[in-house]
Design a protein around this motif. Structure first.
Motif, PDB file in Angstrom:
ATOM      1  N   LYS A  84       0.871  -1.169   0.000  1.00  0.00           N
ATOM      2  CA  LYS A  84       0.000   0.000   0.000  1.00  0.00           C
ATOM      3  C   LYS A  84       0.911   1.223   0.000  1.00  0.00           C
ATOM      4  O   LYS A  84       2.122   1.102   0.137  1.00  0.00           O
ATOM      5  CB  LYS A  84      -0.919   0.003   1.215  1.00  0.00           C
ATOM      6  N   MET A  85       0.363   2.411  -0.171  1.00  0.00           N
ATOM      7  CA  MET A  85       1.189   3.611  -0.136  1.00  0.00           C
ATOM      8  C   MET A  85       1.396   4.057   1.309  1.00  0.00           C
ATOM      9  O   MET A  85       0.449   4.131   2.080  1.00  0.00           O
ATOM     10  CB  MET A  85       0.556   4.743  -0.929  1.00  0.00           C
ATOM     11  N   VAL A  86       2.637   4.367   1.651  1.00  0.00           N
ATOM     12  CA  VAL A  86       2.999   4.776   2.998  1.00  0.00           C
ATOM     13  C   VAL A  86       3.676   6.142   2.927  1.00  0.00           C
ATOM     14  O   VAL A  86       4.515   6.377   2.057  1.00  0.00           O
ATOM     15  CB  VAL A  86       3.974   3.753   3.637  1.00  0.00           C
ATOM     16  N   THR A  87       3.307   7.047   3.826  1.00  0.00           N
ATOM     17  CA  THR A  87       3.937   8.359   3.906  1.00  0.00           C
ATOM     18  C   THR A  87       4.939   8.347   5.057  1.00  0.00           C
ATOM     19  O   THR A  87       4.607   7.941   6.173  1.00  0.00           O
ATOM     20  CB  THR A  87       2.873   9.451   4.158  1.00  0.00           C
ATOM     21  N   ILE A  88       6.168   8.778   4.776  1.00  0.00           N
ATOM     22  CA  ILE A  88       7.235   8.738   5.770  1.00  0.00           C
ATOM     23  C   ILE A  88       7.892  10.108   5.853  1.00  0.00           C
ATOM     24  O   ILE A  88       8.214  10.716   4.827  1.00  0.00           O
ATOM     25  CB  ILE A  88       8.296   7.682   5.389  1.00  0.00           C
ATOM     26  N   ASN A  89       8.129  10.574   7.070  1.00  0.00           N
ATOM     27  CA  ASN A  89       8.879  11.802   7.285  1.00  0.00           C
ATOM     28  C   ASN A  89      10.362  11.469   7.131  1.00  0.00           C
ATOM     29  O   ASN A  89      10.870  10.544   7.765  1.00  0.00           O
ATOM     30  CB  ASN A  89       8.598  12.356   8.684  1.00  0.00           C
ATOM     31  N   VAL A  90      11.055  12.222   6.295  1.00  0.00           N
ATOM     32  CA  VAL A  90      12.464  11.950   6.019  1.00  0.00           C
ATOM     33  C   VAL A  90      13.302  12.003   7.298  1.00  0.00           C
ATOM     34  O   VAL A  90      14.282  11.267   7.439  1.00  0.00           O
ATOM     35  CB  VAL A  90      13.004  12.954   4.972  1.00  0.00           C
ATOM     36  N   ASN A  91      12.918  12.839   8.243  1.00  0.00           N
ATOM     37  CA  ASN A  91      13.670  12.960   9.499  1.00  0.00           C
ATOM     38  C   ASN A  91      13.588  11.698  10.360  1.00  0.00           C
ATOM     39  O   ASN A  91      14.389  11.540  11.286  1.00  0.00           O
ATOM     40  CB  ASN A  91      13.183  14.169  10.298  1.00  0.00           C
ATOM     41  N   ASP A  92      12.632  10.814  10.085  1.00  0.00           N
ATOM     42  CA  ASP A  92      12.494   9.570  10.843  1.00  0.00           C
ATOM     43  C   ASP A  92      13.358   8.443  10.298  1.00  0.00           C
ATOM     44  O   ASP A  92      13.444   7.372  10.903  1.00  0.00           O
ATOM     45  CB  ASP A  92      11.035   9.110  10.862  1.00  0.00           C
ATOM     46  N   ILE A  93      13.987   8.657   9.139  1.00  0.00           N
ATOM     47  CA  ILE A  93      14.792   7.600   8.515  1.00  0.00           C
ATOM     48  C   ILE A  93      16.164   7.559   9.176  1.00  0.00           C
ATOM     49  O   ILE A  93      16.863   8.549   9.263  1.00  0.00           O
ATOM     50  CB  ILE A  93      14.931   7.831   7.001  1.00  0.00           C
TER      51      ILE A  93
END
Length: 105
Positions: A84-93
């Motif tokens: 499915k499509m997931v939205t991720i904050n780049v700062n959490d990577i």
């Protein structure tokens, strides 16, 4: 009735194996510099390559992995296509890498 016992037992065994693998601790990968993470995200987006991301969670105490292909970005958010499509904050990577054997789709 006896022949069904084997069926139920094999289903139970498979279910227990799945739960055990889900509960296995995840090895913390070294935290990468934002430039390195950005390079991997760009490669995934431009070439439709699969990546694996390790994300910080719970105030940076726990980590979890997620795999997919970057399909877009907006400000500090990326959109990752998994099942499915997931939205991720780049700062959490915490860590990003190309999946081994990943070829453009």
């Amino acid at each position: 009735m006896m022949k069904w016992l084997g069926y139920f037992l094999s289903d139970h065994t498979q279910d227990m194996t799945d739960k055990k693998s889900e509960e296995a601790p995840i090895r913390r990968l070294p935290e990468q510099e934002p430039e390195v993470i950005d390079k991997v995200l760009q490669d995934s987006w431009q070439n439709a390559k699969q990546i694996t991301l390790q994300l910080n969670d719970d105030g940076y105490l726990n980590v979890y992995n997620i795999s997919g292909i970057v399909i877009g970005a907006n400000d500090n958010l990326i959109y990752l296509q998994t099942d499915k499509m997931v939205t991720i904050n780049v700062n959490d990577i915490r860590h990003a890498k190309l999946k081994e054997g990943s070829k453009p789709i």
